[in-house]
Scaffold this active site. Structure first.
Site, PDB file in Angstrom:
ATOM      1  N   TYR A   1      12.511  32.858 -41.363  1.00  0.00           N
ATOM      2  CA  TYR A   1      12.797  31.494 -40.968  1.00  0.00           C
ATOM      3  C   TYR A   1      11.532  30.641 -41.163  1.00  0.00           C
ATOM      4  CZ  TYR A   1      16.905  33.776 -39.008  1.00  0.00           C
ATOM      5  OH  TYR A   1      18.049  34.523 -38.858  1.00  0.00           O
TER       6      TYR A   1
ATOM      7  N   CYS B   1      27.271  52.823 -29.470  1.00  0.00           N
ATOM      8  CA  CYS B   1      27.136  52.128 -30.747  1.00  0.00           C
ATOM      9  C   CYS B   1      26.754  53.149 -31.807  1.00  0.00           C
ATOM     10  CB  CYS B   1      26.055  51.062 -30.654  1.00  0.00           C
ATOM     11  SG  CYS B   1      25.520  50.394 -32.252  1.00  0.00           S
TER      12      CYS B   1
ATOM     13  N   CYS C   1      27.394  51.131 -37.327  1.00  0.00           N
ATOM     14  CA  CYS C   1      28.220  51.078 -38.539  1.00  0.00           C
ATOM     15  C   CYS C   1      28.134  49.709 -39.200  1.00  0.00           C
ATOM     16  CB  CYS C   1      29.672  51.408 -38.204  1.00  0.00           C
ATOM     17  SG  CYS C   1      30.484  50.157 -37.167  1.00  0.00           S
TER      18      CYS C   1
ATOM     19  N   GLN D   1      30.122  47.348 -39.093  1.00  0.00           N
ATOM     20  CA  GLN D   1      31.405  46.821 -39.576  1.00  0.00           C
ATOM     21  C   GLN D   1      31.824  45.546 -38.856  1.00  0.00           C
ATOM     22  OE1 GLN D   1      34.612  49.712 -39.859  1.00  0.00           O
ATOM     23  NE2 GLN D   1      33.258  51.275 -40.708  1.00  0.00           N
TER      24      GLN D   1
ATOM     25  N   CYS E   1      33.431  44.496 -32.808  1.00  0.00           N
ATOM     26  CA  CYS E   1      32.759  45.790 -32.740  1.00  0.00           C
ATOM     27  C   CYS E   1      33.782  46.891 -32.909  1.00  0.00           C
ATOM     28  CB  CYS E   1      32.038  45.949 -31.402  1.00  0.00           C
ATOM     29  SG  CYS E   1      31.238  47.561 -31.177  1.00  0.00           S
TER      30      CYS E   1
ATOM     31  N   ALA F   1      41.293  56.300 -33.303  1.00  0.00           N
ATOM     32  CA  ALA F   1      42.285  55.299 -32.903  1.00  0.00           C
ATOM     33  C   ALA F   1      43.193  55.843 -31.805  1.00  0.00           C
ATOM     34  CB  ALA F   1      43.121  54.873 -34.115  1.00  0.00           C
TER      35      ALA F   1
ATOM     36  N   GLU G   1      47.338  66.486 -30.859  1.00  0.00           N
ATOM     37  CA  GLU G   1      46.513  66.552 -32.058  1.00  0.00           C
ATOM     38  C   GLU G   1      46.842  67.819 -32.835  1.00  0.00           C
ATOM     39  OE1 GLU G   1      44.128  66.729 -35.128  1.00  0.00           O
ATOM     40  OE2 GLU G   1      44.358  64.880 -33.956  1.00  0.00           O
TER      41      GLU G   1
ATOM     42  N   VAL H   1      53.119  66.531 -33.791  1.00  0.00           N
ATOM     43  CA  VAL H   1      54.275  65.964 -33.090  1.00  0.00           C
ATOM     44  C   VAL H   1      55.523  66.145 -33.952  1.00  0.00           C
ATOM     45  CG1 VAL H   1      55.302  63.884 -32.124  1.00  0.00           C
ATOM     46  CG2 VAL H   1      52.867  64.350 -31.796  1.00  0.00           C
TER      47      VAL H   1
END
Length: 645
Positions: A170, A342, A345, A347, A363, A394, A413, A458
């Protein structure tokens, strides 16, 4: 473990902070277009103050009206004081202290073409005949005065402290650095002259704030990737001048946006944790000033060690508080295993900031970032049994949100462990923290009392047994096959199996696909394979990486000696080689192994969908099961679905 130093108070002039943790100035895109504080920004800041942070700094705040870009905070006029006062009042009410970072952006102001760019020396604009001129002395005098006026307004707005930004390319840093400053007047030449503008700004600030108010200064430890730039010795000498002018605390950062050194400003997972701490330690020792350590400090034990060893007096913990606003409270209570980590990443934070498609930062680990009020979880009035098919990142996120709201999630799972592809990604070089975070999230799910069934795909019979009220499908994606002649020969494997250690490859290896996964496989195989070639159909590799991760991955890949072929297509695989078509030419490349890394395709969940349709059970499909994308999207969808069930 008790973090006694990290959570000990510190007094600076008349300001006492309850602990040594600072939320730094990070760009959010939350201010309004006309530079005012928004309620969204207040909610974001107060969530971290409520979470136990000792000192919150605003993101950069423009002091000079002609150089105040849109969508950034400004304090260049009295009209901004009421909004900033609402922010400081909210932070104080939440138990925190508020600091403001005074800023003159230099070349960064180019994001708003209507604003003045104030730089020391002329800079030609690439691709045009235009040159941005060096600043007139009259402009510098006005700008320095503006820093003082901004400081005065900051006092009126109720801020507890001020930070002068003298780093990151800057305007002030550009004057201090001999790489950017080629002036021959009193503002250029030796260090004293190059520091003149900065000292004038500091003195103007100090004159306009009470004696008991401390003044922080953000600096670069030295210049990276800039030949003939600032050395740490020069920075130390300048800090002595700044101390005499009224600076109390040095916030030791690193990086510039004119080179690959921008990776140090928002350091991705590729850079070591605490990579800049030794610089802060040296500057602290040689200046005798209070010092803040910055740079991938994301765990309480790490922060405690830095402080206890006397390397710094305070620490910046930025993105770790984006990922978990309760970071400080959890750490102080000894609940470190409950911190949502954290993983650097980039992203949602950096990539989200520079993306024109994202209205504000977010995040991967915390989709509520920037939506603190809207996403405040509410308990359900109708608890439901919800089967979550898939224990990847997820599925785990959905289960945790459901549990917090009072539902009864059951995670099924198919594999033997939780974490899914996020854990697998952690097998790539420098990404161990992703695996740790995925496994930690799985442990948090178990500790929360959520039922987890491993080795349980499942099926209709599973759903018949469990009788869910709703189902969330988070089964993820599987590697795509390369459909060319020879695609099933024994020398062919895929990226997932290589990273998981299921496939051993050696000798000459050809990797088909130059996206993130293909490049990470190339790095993973460095030292295991005698020769590595990456084949990419597009005009360049790494197109699916964010800017800063791309810098790091490409630097490491280039150092590994891997050969990269772009605009190239695999048309056939033979027993001992691959046939490549590039720009109309066909060539055969000999190899011992072929690794396919061309992407992933959603796993089949037709059985689940059919059962739900037949039994009128709401079925929600999220993440890669819907469409293979970034983990950021998958976790956001999980949060959204679980929040409204």
């Amino acid at each position: 473990m008790a973090f006694t130093t990290l959570f000990s108070p510190i007094r600076i002039r008349g300001l006492e902070l309850k602990n040594r943790v600072i939320l730094p100035a990070m760009g959010t895109k939350m201010p309004s277009e006309d530079r005012y504080v928004t309620q969204q920004l207040i909610d974001y800041q107060t969530a971290r103050a409520e979470g136990g942070c000792g000192l919150n700094f605003t993101e950069v705040c423009s002091v000079y009206g002609p150089a105040s870009p849109k969508n950034f905070l400004a304090i260049s006029d009295d009209k901004y004081i009421p909004g900033l006062k609402r922010l400081t009042d909210a932070i104080h009410e939440a138990g925190g202290k508020a600091g403001i970072q005074l800023w003159l952006g230099g070349l960064a102001v180019a994001s708003d073409p209507e604003q003045m760019i104030i730089i020391p020396s002329p800079v030609p604009v690439q691709g045009t005949e235009h040159t941005i001129p060096g600043a007139e002395i009259s402009t510098l005098k006005e700008a320095a005065k503006a820093f003082g006026e901004g400081a005065k307004r900051a006092v009126e707005a109720g801020f507890d402290t001020i930070e002068f930004h003298a780093g990151h390319n800057y305007t002030p840093h550009s004057f201090l650095s001999p790489f950017f400053n080629r002036r021959t007047d009193e503002y250029g030449g030796d260090l004293k002259n190059r520091a003149r503008f900065l000292i004038e700004c500091i003195e103007a600030i100090r004159r306009n704030i009470p004696d008991e108010m401390p003044l922080f200064m953000r600096i670069d430890a030295h210049d990276d990737y800039l030949e003939g730039g600032l050395t740490i010795e020069e920075v130390i000498e300048f800090c002595g001048m700044a101390k005499d002018a009224g600076v109390d605390v040095l916030d030791v950062s690193r990086g510039n946006f004119s080179s690959a050194a921008i990776k140090y400003e928002v350091p991705p997972i590729d850079l070591p944790r605490g990579f800049n701490v030794d610089n802060a330690s040296r500057i602290r020792k040689e200046t005798g000033m209070l010092t803040v350590a910055v740079g991938r400090i994301n765990a309480p034990a790490q922060a405690e060690e830095i402080l206890a060893d006397g390397k710094a007096d305070m620490v910046v913990i930025g993105r770790a508080q984006l990922a978990d606003p309760e970071f400080c409270n959890k750490a102080q209570a000894g609940q470190t295993e409950d911190i949502v980590q954290c993983v650097a990443c980039n992203q949602g934070c950096y990539d989200g900031f520079v993306s024109s498609e994202m209205p504000f930062i977010t995040c991967l680990r915390n989709p509520a970032l920037g939506r603190e009020a809207k996403y405040r979880l509410s308990a359900t009035d109708h608890p439901k049994k919800v089967v979550v098919a898939g224990g990847g990142i997820a599925g785990l996120e959905a289960a945790m949100i459901l549990k917090h709201r009072g539902h009864h999630p059951i995670v099924c799972e198919a594999g033997a462990t939780l974490g899914g592809q996020f854990a697998l990604a952690g097998e790539a070089p420098r990404k161990e923290e992703m695996k740790e975070a995925a496994l930690s999230r799985g442990e948090q799910v178990v500790r929360a009392g959520i039922e987890v069934r491993l080795g349980t795909p499942v099926t209709a019979s599973v759903l018949e047994e469990l009788q869910p009220d709703e189902v969330i499908v988070a089964v993820g994606a599987a590697p795509m096959e390369l459909k060319v002649p020879g695609g099933h020969l024994p020398l062919v494997t895929n990226s997932h199996d290589v990273l998981a250690g299921k496939s051993e490859v050696s000798g000459k290896v050809i990797i088909i696909g130059g996206g993130l996964v293909g490049l990470e496989v190339a790095e993973y195989l460095h030292g295991k394979a005698s020769e590595i070639t990456v084949v990419e159909m597009l005009d360049r590799v790494a197109k699916d990486l964010g800017d800063l991760r791309s810098i790091c991955v490409m630097e490491n890949l280039n150092a590994s000696g891997a050969q990269i072929l772009t605009d190239a297509k695999c048309v056939e695989i033979k027993e001992h080689g691959v046939v490549i078509e590039s720009k109309g030419q066909i060539a055969e490349y000999p190899c011992d192994s072929v690794v396919v890394a061309i992407g992933a395709r959603s796993r089949n969940f037709e059985t689940i969908n059919a059962y739900c349709e037949d039994h009128h059970i709401p079925c929600h499909v999220i993440g890669d099961a819907l469409r293979a994308r970034r983990a950021l999207n998958a976790v956001a969808e999980a949060h959204e679905v679980a929040r409204v069930i």
